[in-house]
Motif scaffolding. Sequence first.
Motif, PDB file in Angstrom:
ATOM      1  N   LEU A  91      10.941  -3.291   1.620  1.00 49.28           N
ATOM      2  CA  LEU A  91      10.728  -2.888   3.008  1.00 49.28           C
ATOM      3  C   LEU A  91      11.947  -2.143   3.514  1.00 49.28           C
ATOM      4  CD1 LEU A  91       9.384  -6.261   4.505  1.00 49.28           C
ATOM      5  CD2 LEU A  91       8.034  -4.314   3.722  1.00 49.28           C
ATOM      6  N   GLN A  92      11.731  -1.364   4.560  1.00 47.76           N
ATOM      7  CA  GLN A  92      12.875  -0.784   5.249  1.00 47.76           C
ATOM      8  C   GLN A  92      13.581  -1.930   5.973  1.00 47.76           C
ATOM      9  OE1 GLN A  92      12.074   2.639   7.679  1.00 47.76           O
ATOM     10  NE2 GLN A  92      10.627   3.468   6.207  1.00 47.76           N
ATOM     11  N   SER A  93      14.889  -1.945   5.935  1.00 52.60           N
ATOM     12  CA  SER A  93      15.622  -3.044   6.558  1.00 52.60           C
ATOM     13  C   SER A  93      15.673  -2.926   8.075  1.00 52.60           C
ATOM     14  CB  SER A  93      17.040  -3.134   5.991  1.00 52.60           C
ATOM     15  OG  SER A  93      17.733  -1.921   6.216  1.00 52.60           O
ATOM     16  N   LYS A  94      15.339  -1.754   8.598  1.00 51.09           N
ATOM     17  CA  LYS A  94      15.263  -1.546  10.042  1.00 51.09           C
ATOM     18  C   LYS A  94      13.949  -0.840  10.339  1.00 51.09           C
ATOM     19  CE  LYS A  94      20.216  -1.166  10.725  1.00 51.09           C
ATOM     20  NZ  LYS A  94      21.322  -0.356  11.214  1.00 51.09           N
ATOM     21  N   MET A  95      13.166  -1.416  11.255  1.00 53.57           N
ATOM     22  CA  MET A  95      11.870  -0.831  11.590  1.00 53.57           C
ATOM     23  C   MET A  95      11.633  -0.908  13.094  1.00 53.57           C
ATOM     24  SD  MET A  95       9.159  -2.195   8.735  1.00 53.57           S
ATOM     25  CE  MET A  95       9.828  -3.754   8.175  1.00 53.57           C
ATOM     26  N   THR A  96      10.963   0.094  13.593  1.00 54.48           N
ATOM     27  CA  THR A  96      10.482   0.032  14.966  1.00 54.48           C
ATOM     28  C   THR A  96       9.206  -0.826  14.958  1.00 54.48           C
ATOM     29  OG1 THR A  96       9.024   1.942  14.734  1.00 54.48           O
ATOM     30  CG2 THR A  96      11.316   2.389  15.411  1.00 54.48           C
ATOM     31  N   ALA A  97       8.692  -1.136  16.127  1.00 52.26           N
ATOM     32  CA  ALA A  97       7.452  -1.896  16.203  1.00 52.26           C
ATOM     33  C   ALA A  97       6.327  -1.144  15.490  1.00 52.26           C
ATOM     34  CB  ALA A  97       7.083  -2.169  17.662  1.00 52.26           C
ATOM     35  N   MET A  98       6.275   0.180  15.680  1.00 51.66           N
ATOM     36  CA  MET A  98       5.216   0.963  15.036  1.00 51.66           C
ATOM     37  C   MET A  98       5.409   1.008  13.531  1.00 51.66           C
ATOM     38  SD  MET A  98       2.590   2.080  16.210  1.00 51.66           S
ATOM     39  CE  MET A  98       1.141   2.676  15.465  1.00 51.66           C
ATOM     40  N   ASP A  99       6.670   1.105  13.072  1.00 52.16           N
ATOM     41  CA  ASP A  99       6.951   1.058  11.636  1.00 52.16           C
ATOM     42  C   ASP A  99       6.427  -0.256  11.053  1.00 52.16           C
ATOM     43  OD1 ASP A  99       8.304   3.497  11.681  1.00 52.16           O
ATOM     44  OD2 ASP A  99      10.289   2.556  11.862  1.00 52.16           O
ATOM     45  N   MET A 100       6.680  -1.347  11.761  1.00 49.65           N
ATOM     46  CA  MET A 100       6.244  -2.653  11.275  1.00 49.65           C
ATOM     47  C   MET A 100       4.718  -2.740  11.244  1.00 49.65           C
ATOM     48  SD  MET A 100       7.464  -6.460  12.329  1.00 49.65           S
ATOM     49  CE  MET A 100       9.108  -6.143  11.683  1.00 49.65           C
ATOM     50  N   ILE A 101       4.063  -2.191  12.246  1.00 49.19           N
ATOM     51  CA  ILE A 101       2.593  -2.191  12.277  1.00 49.19           C
ATOM     52  C   ILE A 101       2.037  -1.398  11.098  1.00 49.19           C
ATOM     53  CG2 ILE A 101       0.601  -1.284  13.569  1.00 49.19           C
ATOM     54  CD1 ILE A 101       2.208  -2.203  16.129  1.00 49.19           C
ATOM     55  N   HIS A 102       2.626  -0.230  10.810  1.00 49.69           N
ATOM     56  CA  HIS A 102       2.186   0.561   9.659  1.00 49.69           C
ATOM     57  C   HIS A 102       2.417  -0.204   8.355  1.00 49.69           C
ATOM     58  CE1 HIS A 102       1.075   4.107  11.826  1.00 49.69           C
ATOM     59  NE2 HIS A 102       2.288   4.293  12.329  1.00 49.69           N
ATOM     60  N   THR A 103       3.541  -0.903   8.261  1.00 49.58           N
ATOM     61  CA  THR A 103       3.840  -1.690   7.070  1.00 49.58           C
ATOM     62  C   THR A 103       2.824  -2.811   6.904  1.00 49.58           C
ATOM     63  OG1 THR A 103       6.191  -1.173   7.248  1.00 49.58           O
ATOM     64  CG2 THR A 103       5.600  -3.102   5.925  1.00 49.58           C
ATOM     65  N   MET A 104       2.511  -3.500   7.999  1.00 49.60           N
ATOM     66  CA  MET A 104       1.517  -4.574   7.946  1.00 49.60           C
ATOM     67  C   MET A 104       0.156  -4.034   7.520  1.00 49.60           C
ATOM     68  SD  MET A 104       2.723  -6.581  11.406  1.00 49.60           S
ATOM     69  CE  MET A 104       1.191  -7.456  11.585  1.00 49.60           C
ATOM     70  N   SER A 143      -0.386  -1.388   5.694  1.00 48.08           N
ATOM     71  CA  SER A 143      -0.301  -1.042   4.271  1.00 48.08           C
ATOM     72  C   SER A 143      -0.430  -2.281   3.395  1.00 48.08           C
ATOM     73  CB  SER A 143       1.035  -0.349   3.977  1.00 48.08           C
ATOM     74  OG  SER A 143       1.118   0.876   4.656  1.00 48.08           O
ATOM     75  N   LEU A 144       0.208  -3.360   3.795  1.00 51.01           N
ATOM     76  CA  LEU A 144       0.122  -4.600   3.012  1.00 51.01           C
ATOM     77  C   LEU A 144      -1.282  -5.188   3.068  1.00 51.01           C
ATOM     78  CD1 LEU A 144       3.590  -6.181   3.875  1.00 51.01           C
ATOM     79  CD2 LEU A 144       2.875  -5.162   1.691  1.00 51.01           C
ATOM     80  N   LEU A 145      -1.947  -5.074   4.216  1.00 48.02           N
ATOM     81  CA  LEU A 145      -3.336  -5.537   4.315  1.00 48.02           C
ATOM     82  C   LEU A 145      -4.258  -4.693   3.431  1.00 48.02           C
ATOM     83  CD1 LEU A 145      -3.694  -6.402   8.101  1.00 48.02           C
ATOM     84  CD2 LEU A 145      -3.878  -7.978   6.158  1.00 48.02           C
ATOM     85  N   THR A 146      -3.994  -3.396   3.359  1.00 47.06           N
ATOM     86  CA  THR A 146      -4.780  -2.521   2.487  1.00 47.06           C
ATOM     87  C   THR A 146      -4.599  -2.935   1.033  1.00 47.06           C
ATOM     88  OG1 THR A 146      -4.652  -0.694   4.060  1.00 47.06           O
ATOM     89  CG2 THR A 146      -5.130  -0.119   1.758  1.00 47.06           C
ATOM     90  N   LEU A 147      -3.369  -3.223   0.643  1.00 47.73           N
ATOM     91  CA  LEU A 147      -3.113  -3.690  -0.722  1.00 47.73           C
ATOM     92  C   LEU A 147      -3.827  -5.016  -0.965  1.00 47.73           C
ATOM     93  CD1 LEU A 147      -1.744  -3.459  -3.471  1.00 47.73           C
ATOM     94  CD2 LEU A 147       0.307  -4.492  -2.440  1.00 47.73           C
ATOM     95  N   HIS A 148      -3.765  -5.915  -0.006  1.00 45.70           N
ATOM     96  CA  HIS A 148      -4.479  -7.193  -0.087  1.00 45.70           C
ATOM     97  C   HIS A 148      -5.964  -6.946  -0.336  1.00 45.70           C
ATOM     98  CE1 HIS A 148      -6.993 -10.228   1.955  1.00 45.70           C
ATOM     99  NE2 HIS A 148      -6.172 -11.102   1.419  1.00 45.70           N
ATOM    100  N   ASP A 149      -6.556  -6.048   0.430  1.00 44.16           N
ATOM    101  CA  ASP A 149      -7.980  -5.748   0.296  1.00 44.16           C
ATOM    102  C   ASP A 149      -8.296  -5.153  -1.075  1.00 44.16           C
ATOM    103  OD1 ASP A 149      -8.294  -6.685   2.871  1.00 44.16           O
ATOM    104  OD2 ASP A 149      -8.497  -4.695   3.774  1.00 44.16           O
ATOM    105  N   GLU A 150      -7.414  -4.298  -1.573  1.00 43.15           N
ATOM    106  CA  GLU A 150      -7.619  -3.692  -2.896  1.00 43.15           C
ATOM    107  C   GLU A 150      -7.558  -4.757  -3.994  1.00 43.15           C
ATOM    108  OE1 GLU A 150      -4.689  -0.576  -3.154  1.00 43.15           O
ATOM    109  OE2 GLU A 150      -5.729   0.659  -1.672  1.00 43.15           O
ATOM    110  N   LEU A 151      -6.611  -5.692  -3.871  1.00 43.07           N
ATOM    111  CA  LEU A 151      -6.506  -6.771  -4.859  1.00 43.07           C
ATOM    112  C   LEU A 151      -7.730  -7.685  -4.794  1.00 43.07           C
ATOM    113  CD1 LEU A 151      -2.708  -7.639  -4.552  1.00 43.07           C
ATOM    114  CD2 LEU A 151      -3.837  -6.430  -6.430  1.00 43.07           C
ATOM    115  N   LEU A 152      -8.186  -7.987  -3.591  1.00 45.82           N
ATOM    116  CA  LEU A 152      -9.382  -8.815  -3.427  1.00 45.82           C
ATOM    117  C   LEU A 152     -10.598  -8.113  -4.034  1.00 45.82           C
ATOM    118  CD1 LEU A 152     -10.885 -11.271  -2.299  1.00 45.82           C
ATOM    119  CD2 LEU A 152     -10.983 -10.087  -0.085  1.00 45.82           C
TER     120      LEU A 152
END
Length: 168
Positions: free
Chosen positions: A42-55, A57-66
Amino acid sequence: MKFVKDTNHNNLTIPAAALKLSGFDDGISPELHAMPGAIVVLQSKMTAMDMIHTMESLLTLHDELLAHLCLQCGFCDGCEGECPADLDSVTDPVTLPDSVREAAGIPEGAKLGVSVDDEEGTVTIYKADYDHDLSDVPPHILELLACSGVCLGELEECLLEDVIIYGD
């Protein structure tokens, strides 16, 4: 986007293209999160929007694995008793007191199997010849998989046989 990398002398180098696609800035150091089965950078510094985009992306990966797991195990459509009817029964593994386990020569942490002899009215508990079954799946993940329609009978076979279902 997925990049397959080999480690070199116990080091992992992240390709510049991956960093660029991920939006990592040159001035921000990455933060690594090591967890069972994954390393997340992860980026060690994120804005709220950066964090939302990261979340997201991780949910998309979760869905792909599922989805991958669903494709590998198939969907449950009347397995004729091979899938557990009651998920609560899955999460109750057989246990023995330590003294009994030690007397039987069963190592601590070993999976236990059970056989029932109806005629004799006996139950035999023994060291199982596998490492994982559905009882090892965290209850919230098991519920997610069941609700997603994953064939739990086929999943258990994959667990019992330690089948590789992702990658080469």
